[in-house]
Every structure is written in structure tokens, then in C-alpha cells.
Write an enzyme that holds these catalytic residues in place. Structure first.
Site, PDB file in Angstrom:
ATOM      1  N   LYS A   1       0.931  -1.229   0.111  1.00  0.00           N
ATOM      2  CA  LYS A   1       0.044   0.010  -0.020  1.00  0.00           C
ATOM      3  C   LYS A   1       0.286   1.413   0.172  1.00  0.00           C
ATOM      4  CE  LYS A   1      -3.833  -1.990   0.238  1.00  0.00           C
ATOM      5  NZ  LYS A   1      -5.054  -1.967  -0.836  1.00  0.00           N
TER       6      LYS A   1
ATOM      7  N   ALA B   1       2.712   7.074   1.271  1.00  0.00           N
ATOM      8  CA  ALA B   1       1.982   7.515   0.184  1.00  0.00           C
ATOM      9  C   ALA B   1       0.910   8.553   1.703  1.00  0.00           C
ATOM     10  CB  ALA B   1       0.939   6.819  -0.247  1.00  0.00           C
TER      11      ALA B   1
ATOM     12  N   LEU C   1      -1.739   8.963   4.339  1.00  0.00           N
ATOM     13  CA  LEU C   1      -2.586   8.730   5.132  1.00  0.00           C
ATOM     14  C   LEU C   1      -3.330   8.176   4.106  1.00  0.00           C
ATOM     15  CD1 LEU C   1      -4.924   9.026   7.257  1.00  0.00           C
ATOM     16  CD2 LEU C   1      -6.568  10.443   5.547  1.00  0.00           C
TER      17      LEU C   1
ATOM     18  N   LEU D   1      -6.090   6.633   2.851  1.00  0.00           N
ATOM     19  CA  LEU D   1      -6.838   7.060   2.319  1.00  0.00           C
ATOM     20  C   LEU D   1      -8.204   5.828   2.473  1.00  0.00           C
ATOM     21  CD1 LEU D   1      -5.685   8.861  -0.066  1.00  0.00           C
ATOM     22  CD2 LEU D   1      -6.605   9.891   1.491  1.00  0.00           C
TER      23      LEU D   1
ATOM     24  N   GLU E   1       5.046  14.448   6.304  1.00  0.00           N
ATOM     25  CA  GLU E   1       4.739  14.982   7.723  1.00  0.00           C
ATOM     26  C   GLU E   1       5.203  14.191   8.966  1.00  0.00           C
ATOM     27  OE1 GLU E   1       3.640  17.100   9.618  1.00  0.00           O
ATOM     28  OE2 GLU E   1       4.017  16.001  11.921  1.00  0.00           O
TER      29      GLU E   1
ATOM     30  N   GLU F   1      -3.571  16.997  -1.085  1.00  0.00           N
ATOM     31  CA  GLU F   1      -5.242  17.041   0.140  1.00  0.00           C
ATOM     32  C   GLU F   1      -6.224  17.808  -1.268  1.00  0.00           C
ATOM     33  OE1 GLU F   1      -2.176  17.548   1.261  1.00  0.00           O
ATOM     34  OE2 GLU F   1      -2.175  16.321   3.333  1.00  0.00           O
TER      35      GLU F   1
HETATM   36  C1  1HE Z   1      -3.064   3.545  -1.146  1.00  0.00           C
HETATM   37  C2  1HE Z   1      -2.818   4.856  -1.034  1.00  0.00           C
HETATM   38  C3  1HE Z   1      -2.865   6.063   0.315  1.00  0.00           C
HETATM   39  C4  1HE Z   1      -1.569   3.583  -2.272  1.00  0.00           C
HETATM   40  N1  1HE Z   1      -4.420   5.479   1.055  1.00  0.00           N
HETATM   41  N2  1HE Z   1      -4.315   3.315   0.188  1.00  0.00           N
HETATM   42  N3  1HE Z   1      -2.179  10.345   0.043  1.00  0.00           N
HETATM   43  C5  1HE Z   1      -2.472  10.402  -1.441  1.00  0.00           C
HETATM   44  O1  1HE Z   1      -3.390  10.826  -1.752  1.00  0.00           O
HETATM   45  C6  1HE Z   1      -1.075   9.230  -2.237  1.00  0.00           C
HETATM   46  C7  1HE Z   1      -2.765   8.214  -2.778  1.00  0.00           C
HETATM   47  N4  1HE Z   1      -1.704   7.785  -3.555  1.00  0.00           N
HETATM   48  C8  1HE Z   1      -1.289   7.572  -5.316  1.00  0.00           C
HETATM   49  O2  1HE Z   1      -0.767   8.651  -5.755  1.00  0.00           O
HETATM   50  C9  1HE Z   1      -0.132   6.519  -5.221  1.00  0.00           C
HETATM   51  O3  1HE Z   1      -0.478   5.420  -4.814  1.00  0.00           O
HETATM   52  C10 1HE Z   1       1.521   6.238  -5.458  1.00  0.00           C
HETATM   53  C11 1HE Z   1       1.869   7.694  -6.285  1.00  0.00           C
HETATM   54  C12 1HE Z   1       1.685   6.747  -3.948  1.00  0.00           C
HETATM   55  C13 1HE Z   1       2.430   5.279  -5.818  1.00  0.00           C
HETATM   56  O4  1HE Z   1       1.519   4.486  -7.309  1.00  0.00           O
HETATM   57  P1  1HE Z   1       2.052   3.204  -7.848  1.00  0.00           P
HETATM   58  O5  1HE Z   1       1.442   3.329  -8.787  1.00  0.00           O
HETATM   59  O6  1HE Z   1       3.464   2.988  -6.984  1.00  0.00           O
HETATM   60  O7  1HE Z   1       1.175   2.393  -6.432  1.00  0.00           O
HETATM   61  P2  1HE Z   1      -0.404   2.906  -7.003  1.00  0.00           P
HETATM   62  O8  1HE Z   1      -1.154   1.570  -7.292  1.00  0.00           O
HETATM   63  O9  1HE Z   1      -1.397   3.956  -6.824  1.00  0.00           O
HETATM   64  O10 1HE Z   1      -1.167   1.988  -5.405  1.00  0.00           O
HETATM   65  C14 1HE Z   1      -0.669   0.322  -5.241  1.00  0.00           C
HETATM   66  C15 1HE Z   1      -1.994  -0.124  -3.638  1.00  0.00           C
HETATM   67  O11 1HE Z   1      -1.298   1.490  -2.755  1.00  0.00           O
HETATM   68  C16 1HE Z   1      -3.227   0.356  -4.122  1.00  0.00           C
HETATM   69  O12 1HE Z   1      -4.054  -0.665  -3.819  1.00  0.00           O
HETATM   70  P3  1HE Z   1      -4.537  -1.955  -3.909  1.00  0.00           P
HETATM   71  O13 1HE Z   1      -5.194  -2.768  -3.370  1.00  0.00           O
HETATM   72  O14 1HE Z   1      -5.413  -1.431  -5.404  1.00  0.00           O
HETATM   73  O15 1HE Z   1      -3.463  -2.846  -4.987  1.00  0.00           O
HETATM   74  C17 1HE Z   1      -3.632   1.792  -3.691  1.00  0.00           C
HETATM   75  O16 1HE Z   1      -4.984   1.940  -3.598  1.00  0.00           O
HETATM   76  C18 1HE Z   1      -3.083   1.692  -2.575  1.00  0.00           C
HETATM   77  N5  1HE Z   1      -2.232   2.619  -1.955  1.00  0.00           N
HETATM   78  N6  1HE Z   1      -1.710   5.532  -1.540  1.00  0.00           N
HETATM   79  C19 1HE Z   1      -4.448   4.060   0.810  1.00  0.00           C
HETATM   80  N7  1HE Z   1      -2.859   7.029   0.670  1.00  0.00           N
HETATM   81  C20 1HE Z   1      -2.722  13.267   8.598  1.00  0.00           C
HETATM   82  S1  1HE Z   1      -3.736  14.205   7.695  1.00  0.00           S
HETATM   83  C21 1HE Z   1      -2.416  13.389   6.129  1.00  0.00           C
HETATM   84  C22 1HE Z   1      -3.394  13.680   4.706  1.00  0.00           C
HETATM   85  C23 1HE Z   1      -3.004  12.974   3.971  1.00  0.00           C
HETATM   86  O17 1HE Z   1      -1.940  12.108   3.671  1.00  0.00           O
HETATM   87  S2  1HE Z   1      -3.404  13.484   1.773  1.00  0.00           S
HETATM   88  C24 1HE Z   1      -2.357  12.520   1.261  1.00  0.00           C
HETATM   89  C25 1HE Z   1      -3.179  11.403   0.699  1.00  0.00           C
END
Ligand code: 1HE
Length: 266
Positions: A33, A70, A72, A74, A120, A140
Site C-alpha cells: 500500500k 503515500a 494517510l 485514505l 509530515e 489534499e
Molecule cells: C493507498 C494509498 C493511500 C496507495 N491510502 N491506499 N495520499 C495520496 O493521495 C497518495 C495516493 N497514492 C498515490 O497517488 C499512488 O499510490 C502513489 C503515487 C503513491 C504510488 O503509485 P503506484 O502506481 O506505485 O501505486 P498504486 O497502484 O497507486 O498503489 C498500490 C496500492 O496502494 C493500491 O492498492 P491496491 O489494493 O489497488 O493494490 C493503492 O490503492 C494503495 N495506496 N496510496 C490508501 N494513501 C493526517 S493528514 C494526512 C493527509 C494525507 O496524507 S493526504 C495524502 C494521501
């Protein structure tokens, strides 16, 4: 949490800690993840940094796979009520405070995505080593959420509120080179070299006088936030406490009697 023979508390499988002399190497181990930070990991970090075993003098924090984190998880906030979301944010504050204001300096190894809450987490470390693959983003705005893990304060200090606003509003991504120029990282190294560099730095940090390291973690950021008069007083008190220790006396005498190390050219 109970302690194991290693001295570390029991940790979830998604968070690993190992000892290497007086250094702890802590790994976010949820590559499937992209090391997204769910409650289990955040609570694990809180437990770990609340109870670092005594011999640990510095910590290296890194992420398994191609990314640091990646941010929080989500999937965990998708259904949360307002009151739950407030408590969730407060939990992050608590856990990251344990890292930033803990017992030992923390060196983070950054690579790939350092996104949202992952940025963070990186900001809670005291020294950051970035590999060239690193990129920084705050998505965000596109997720409909807001900063929740102390970044409003912490990243304002690191890169300024206007850059934070731009990242959140426009989805702007900073590259590893940008991050180095802005001060998001202190060291920029080739891909695959970050962990070794961080261990080298942590081993050096572990040789410092403990009270100096304590002052850097606990006094320095508070002095910077104090009004000047209170800041000077805190600085004078911290300086006197450190200099008055037997450790400082021995180290100063060692230098004056030609046994201490010399400063090296950069
Ligand atoms: C996740 C998360 C996640 C990946 N929460 N499951 N963070 C974000 O908005 C970033 C969201 N993630 C991405 O944009 C991409 O995953 C990445 C650019 C980081 C990586 O891409 P990639 O192509 O290597 O991987 P992927 O195919 O997108 O993800 C692999 C798996 O990880 C996939 O799950 P699967 O079950 O389909 O295999 C994704 O759904 C999962 N995954 N990132 C949940 N973030 C206290 S306040 C904090 C506020 C924030 O942090 S906001 C930012 C949130």
C-alpha cells in the site's frame, strides 16, 4: 505494550525495528500500500518512540519498497464522522510529537513518494537524506481533505506557508533537487545510497554528548518559537546545563590536551 528481548515494544507486521549497535533502524513495511499510514502504523510509531530502549542513541527511519510513504491511508477516513476525524488528527499529533520530541535524534531516508502525511512524518525527523527518486506532494486539495498531522505548523517552518498553500491548491510536486534547494532534505544522494548515508549520520549523532542531542531536540525548536527574551533565557539555561555536565568537561579537556577530534573541512 509489552517489550521483547530486543527491547522494542511489540510492533505490527507493517512496522519493523531492528538494533544495530546503539542505532535503531525503523522501517515502514507496507509496500503493498506504498507505506500508506493507517492507524496501526501510526499507533505503532507512537508506542515505539515512547519506549525506545536505553542504549538507542539515534534512529534511522525508512520505507520499504520504492516509496517512503503515500501518506494517510485514505481507506480509513472515507467513512469517518467529524468527531472521529478530530480524534484521528490528534492521534497523529501525539505520535509525531513522540518522534520529534523523543529520546533520540531521527534521520529519515526519503525515496519515491513523500506525500501528504508521509511528508509530515519526514518533517518530524531531525535530519533528512533524500535519494534522487524522491518527490514531494500535498494532494489534499484533490482528495477533499486538509492537513491533519501538524503540517500546518511544521511545514510552515520548513518551507513557508505560501509554498504549502501552493502545493495543496495546485497539486504542485517538488522534485528531489527542489526539495534539497528548499531545505526539505539536508542530503541528496544517488538512488539506493540513502540508507547507508543515514546510518553513517546516525552513528555520528550517537557519539555526541547526550545533553547536546537533548538540547537540539527539545530546546532548539522551543527557543526558536519563544519571544526573544524568553528564548535567550532558555538558551542560556540549556547552555549552562550542557556545559556543566561531566561529559562536557571531559570532552573539552580532551580537546585542550590534544586528544579530541578536530573539525574536518566540508
Ligand atoms: C493507498 C494509498 C493511500 C496507495 N491510502 N491506499 N495520499 C495520496 O493521495 C497518495 C495516493 N497514492 C498515490 O497517488 C499512488 O499510490 C502513489 C503515487 C503513491 C504510488 O503509485 P503506484 O502506481 O506505485 O501505486 P498504486 O497502484 O497507486 O498503489 C498500490 C496500492 O496502494 C493500491 O492498492 P491496491 O489494493 O489497488 O493494490 C493503492 O490503492 C494503495 N495506496 N496510496 C490508501 N494513501 C493526517 S493528514 C494526512 C493527509 C494525507 O496524507 S493526504 C495524502 C494521501
Amino acid at each position: 505494550m509489552s517489550k521483547k528481548a530486543s527491547g522494542f515494544p511489540d510492533l505490527p507486521p507493517s512496522l519493523k525495528a531492528e538494533r544495530r549497535g546503539n542505532i535503531a533502524i525503523v522501517t515502514l513495511a507496507r509496500d503493498e500500500k506504498r507505506n500508506a499510514l493507517n492507524d496501526t502504523i501510526v499507533l505503532g510509531l507512537e508506542a515505539l518512540f515512547s519506549a525506545l530502549p536505553d542504549p538507542i542513541k539515534a534512529v534511522v527511519l525508512n520505507g520499504a519498497g520504492e516509496n517512503f510513504s503515500a501518506g494517510l491511508d485514505l481507506s480509513e477516513l472515507a467513512e469517518a464522522e467529524v468527531a472521529e476525524a478530530v480524534q484521528h488528527s490528534r492521534m497523529w499529533h501525539r505520535a509525531f510529537d513522540k518522534i520529534e520530541f523523543g529520546k533520540a535524534p531521527v534521520v529519515a531516508v526519503l525515496h519515491g513518494a513523500v506525500v501528504g502525511g508521509g511528508l509530515e512524518l519526514a518533517a518530524a525527523a531531525h535530519v533528512r537524506v533524500a535519494e534522487r527518486s524522491t518527490y514531494y506532494a500535498l494532494p489534499e486539495g484533490s482528495r477533499g481533505i486538509f492537513l491533519g498531522g501538524r503540517r500546518t505548523i511544521k511545514q510552515k517552518r520548513l518551507i513557508g506557508a505560501s509554498r504549502v498553500a501552493n502545493m495543496m491548491l495546485t497539486g504542485h510536486t517538488y522534485s528531489a533537487d527542489d526539495g534539497q534547494a528548499l531545505g526539505l532534505s539536508h542530503y541528496l544522494v544517488d538512488n539506493g545510497k540513502g540508507l547507508a548515508k543515514a546510518i553513517e549520520l546516525a552513528e555520528h549523532i550517537a557519539t555526541n554528548a547526550p545533553l547536546t542531542n537533548f538540547g537540539v531536540i527539545h530546546a532548539l525548536p522551543r527557543i526558536a518559537e519563544n519571544d526573544p527574551a524568553s528564548g535567550y533565557l532558555t538558551e542560556a539555561l540549556m547552555a549552562a546545563i550542557a556545559q556543566g555536565s561531566d561529559e562536557a568537561k571531559t570532552r573539552l579537556k580532551d580537546f585542550l590536551e590534544k586528544r579530541g577530534s578536530k573539525v574536518k573541512r566540508g
